[in-house]
Design a protein around this motif. Structure first.
Motif, PDB file in Angstrom:
ATOM      1  N   PRO A 138       6.606  13.609  66.081  1.00  0.00           N
ATOM      2  CA  PRO A 138       7.184  13.971  64.875  1.00  0.00           C
ATOM      3  C   PRO A 138       6.999  15.192  64.244  1.00  0.00           C
ATOM      4  O   PRO A 138       5.766  15.813  64.061  1.00  0.00           O
ATOM      5  CB  PRO A 138       7.111  12.910  63.680  1.00  0.00           C
ATOM      6  N   THR A 165      18.587   6.326  60.521  1.00  0.00           N
ATOM      7  CA  THR A 165      18.044   7.428  60.954  1.00  0.00           C
ATOM      8  C   THR A 165      17.514   7.147  62.273  1.00  0.00           C
ATOM      9  O   THR A 165      17.467   7.930  63.153  1.00  0.00           O
ATOM     10  CB  THR A 165      16.822   8.043  60.088  1.00  0.00           C
ATOM     11  N   TYR A 166      17.294   5.918  62.627  1.00  0.00           N
ATOM     12  CA  TYR A 166      16.714   5.543  64.167  1.00  0.00           C
ATOM     13  C   TYR A 166      17.853   5.982  65.058  1.00  0.00           C
ATOM     14  O   TYR A 166      17.778   6.390  66.010  1.00  0.00           O
ATOM     15  CB  TYR A 166      16.497   3.959  64.042  1.00  0.00           C
ATOM     16  N   GLY A 170      17.700  14.522  55.482  1.00  0.00           N
ATOM     17  CA  GLY A 170      17.303  13.075  54.841  1.00  0.00           C
ATOM     18  C   GLY A 170      18.292  12.833  53.623  1.00  0.00           C
ATOM     19  O   GLY A 170      18.455  11.606  53.429  1.00  0.00           O
ATOM     20  N   ARG A 209      14.049   5.907  55.768  1.00  0.00           N
ATOM     21  CA  ARG A 209      14.548   6.705  56.477  1.00  0.00           C
ATOM     22  C   ARG A 209      13.820   7.651  57.394  1.00  0.00           C
ATOM     23  O   ARG A 209      13.929   7.844  58.527  1.00  0.00           O
ATOM     24  CB  ARG A 209      15.392   7.885  55.305  1.00  0.00           C
ATOM     25  N   PHE A 264      12.567  16.412  61.190  1.00  0.00           N
ATOM     26  CA  PHE A 264      13.150  15.662  59.898  1.00  0.00           C
ATOM     27  C   PHE A 264      12.644  16.531  58.506  1.00  0.00           C
ATOM     28  O   PHE A 264      11.506  16.423  58.394  1.00  0.00           O
ATOM     29  CB  PHE A 264      12.279  14.150  60.057  1.00  0.00           C
ATOM     30  N   VAL A 314      17.147  16.413  61.729  1.00  0.00           N
ATOM     31  CA  VAL A 314      17.747  15.406  60.808  1.00  0.00           C
ATOM     32  C   VAL A 314      17.516  15.641  59.544  1.00  0.00           C
ATOM     33  O   VAL A 314      16.257  15.854  59.076  1.00  0.00           O
ATOM     34  CB  VAL A 314      17.283  13.827  61.387  1.00  0.00           C
ATOM     35  N   THR A 316      18.590   9.641  65.243  1.00  0.00           N
ATOM     36  CA  THR A 316      17.684  10.245  66.087  1.00  0.00           C
ATOM     37  C   THR A 316      17.914  10.018  67.512  1.00  0.00           C
ATOM     38  O   THR A 316      17.707  10.785  68.424  1.00  0.00           O
ATOM     39  CB  THR A 316      16.259   9.941  65.594  1.00  0.00           C
ATOM     40  N   TYR A 353      13.406   7.841  61.853  1.00  0.00           N
ATOM     41  CA  TYR A 353      13.191   9.000  62.644  1.00  0.00           C
ATOM     42  C   TYR A 353      12.151   8.623  63.536  1.00  0.00           C
ATOM     43  O   TYR A 353      12.192   8.890  64.569  1.00  0.00           O
ATOM     44  CB  TYR A 353      13.221   9.893  61.474  1.00  0.00           C
ATOM     45  N   LYS A 354      10.859   8.299  62.667  1.00  0.00           N
ATOM     46  CA  LYS A 354       9.526   8.313  63.431  1.00  0.00           C
ATOM     47  C   LYS A 354       9.449   7.101  64.483  1.00  0.00           C
ATOM     48  O   LYS A 354       9.034   7.280  65.641  1.00  0.00           O
ATOM     49  CB  LYS A 354       8.387   7.974  62.508  1.00  0.00           C
TER      50      LYS A 354
END
Lengths: 341, 341
Positions: free
Chosen positions: B214, B169-170, B248, B199, B186, B246, B173, B203-204
């Motif tokens: 976020p 997810t990093y 999950g 996940r 997200f 995004v 994003t 993202y964060k």
């Protein structure tokens, strides 16, 4: 550690033996036993380490409260959703489901039946491949209930739940004819199973009524999707005069959409489309794809209801049910009418 | 009828006892025994009515050649395809798979483990819900191998096969940020399982690097899809400033596309989209949806390889493997760059 019995537990907690038994057999909800009581019993049972051996119990009671479910291929969304719904309904009725894929392979299915049998399964739910007639007969002879779904074995007298396959494709093909399409193909998997034969027949019957010639492509099933897409690609390249197509299963339909994307065939401008089975791929495609929706919840409900009735009838009657359910033609953008030039 | 043994069959057909045994245990392909011989043996066995009771055999040999597979929900395409691949590979190695859905329900999972146990399952493959640590510990203590996949239980020392969720997810994003998107949401299921936490973190982390804030929506899972779509609808109506999202899981992603269709949100014009998990819905959507593809074949291969190794090691070593596989960001039209006005 002292081996505890259900009676010991019931005495200790001052509740009835039957209540304890229902709770331990996962039938608390069904029997409307309060959550507080369920928690008190399960907590105590955990503390004292009581472990009922269900196989030992099944040898004693002749029941394992387990149902064997055999689908063709669990990765097919139709079978996956039916399996899930059956599992849900069975669980609510105190039964666990164990399932497996037959792959439509006769030998594998026979081995799986034998495995289920040795594991003391109470009843069987099977989407049968051909060639397992003797094995099913043997189960029935031994008093083990069998319910078939999706298709049946014409020579075996047992319960089954199916849909009206012939009418479904007849109706879908008629819909295309009414929209003005004249060159309508049928693409499906090669099979001599009852449901697949009926789908083919429905398509042919509708064309015959309108004196159109059938254009059929039967593809040999293959785990490798490329081996399904290749012959389909060749078919659509060869039959450029087709203006509409009915796909015989969701899997064939999905592969067909991939073929159209690759060949640049526009839906419905170049080709109107209807597929058997409805699922997210068809709902979210642009335009959404007209689909013959099977009533999956009703199928699951009927299968489990028929089987539970058999399981709860001691020395069960041998009268068998055939339940034929209706499908629903979900008309969407992929089959809208021909433009009149 | 005289009860026949494998030795009787071998003598009668003039083949070795081992060959007969392999054939009857469904291991003929694996042992490259010719089809002719297989047919001769199985035909004879049918004629004389020899029926090995595999449960009796398992009590004798301590092996049932059956593996219990517990997924979260068999109607989810990710779990369905993994289950299918594991079943295939196990069958080729002489093992049958029986599976069931845990529903992420701790109590149900404990009952299912206990059922598998009573049915003499040789090994366990589990996508574990939280709260079954003690049950898994007990299996391991009793020498029964357990391989986990998709997520693991941090406090239990056993083998597991996972993917690099945080990086996945990093990376996804980051891809959106590089395309010029600045307000990236997200949307996921509320969960404290290891894979879902990772996940969220990925993202964060990516947003933090770029000093973006976020915007997270966690939805409580519900079997009824409407109960997932409703809160998601409210979320997107409220956050009209979002230009990308995004999702999950594949399930969340599919519901998201339905929400966009209903609200008339154009992808990627109004909203760029990336979803976890790749499947036909995303491939066939217009535009096709950028997806974090899990290596399902590799996951299945690794799970079954690790488990077979454990099963074939007498008194098995207790050293455990953690296998972390890479995902593949399939970049498609749904995440193409912002138009610069």
């Amino acid at each position: 550690m002292k081996k505890l019995s259900i009676v010991d537990i019931a005495n200790e907690l001052k509740v009835s033996k039957t209540t304890v038994s229902f709770i331990l057999n996962g039938r608390a909800k069904e029997k409307r036993i309060g959550e507080d009581l369920v928690e008190r019993v399960t907590k105590y049972v955990e503390e004292v380490g009581y472990k009922p051996n269900s196989l030992a119990k099944s040898l004693r009671t002749g029941k394992s409260n387990t149902i064997g479910l055999m689908v063709e291929d669990i990765s097919n969304p139709f079978f996956a959703s039916i399996a899930r719904l059956i599992e849900d309904r069975a669980y609510k009725n105190g039964y666990k489901i164990i399932y497996c894929s037959t792959d439509n392979d006769t030998q594998k299915t026979r081995e799986l039946i034998s495995m289920f049998r040795d594991r003391h399964v109470d009843g069987y739910i099977i989407a049968p491949p051909e060639g397992i007639e003797d094995d099913v007969e043997q189960l029935l002879k031994d008093g083990l209930p069998v319910v078939m779904f999706d298709r049946h074995l014409p020579k075996v007298n047992t319960d089954y739940v199916e849909i009206d396959n012939l009418f479904s494709t007849y109706n879908a093909t008629r819909h295309l004819i009414q929209q003005g399409y004249k060159n309508i193909g049928f693409v499906t998997f090669a099979s001599s199973q009852t449901q697949m034969l009926a789908r083919m027949q429905g398509y042919k019957d509708a064309l015959k009524e309108s004196r159109f010639a059938p254009v059929v492509k039967e593809i040999v099933f293959n785990q490798d999707e490329e081996m399904i897409i290749k012959p389909m690609m060749a078919f659509f390249k060869k039959h450029q005069d087709l203006d509409a197509v009915v796909f015989g299963t969701n899997h064939v339909g999905t592969c067909g959409l991939k073929v159209f994307n690759t060949l640049g065939i526009k839906v419905p401008g170049d080709m109107a489309v209807i597929s058997f089975d409805d699922y997210d791929v068809f709902k979210l495609y642009s335009p959404p794809v007209t689909a013959i929706a099977q009533p999956v919840e009703e199928i699951a409900d009927n299968v489990i209801t028929v089987l539970l009735k058999k399981l709860n009838t001691k020395g069960g009657s041998t009268a068998s049910h055939s339940i034929i359910l209706k499908t629903n033609l979900q008309i969407r953008g992929s089959s809208s009418g021909l433009k009149i030039d």
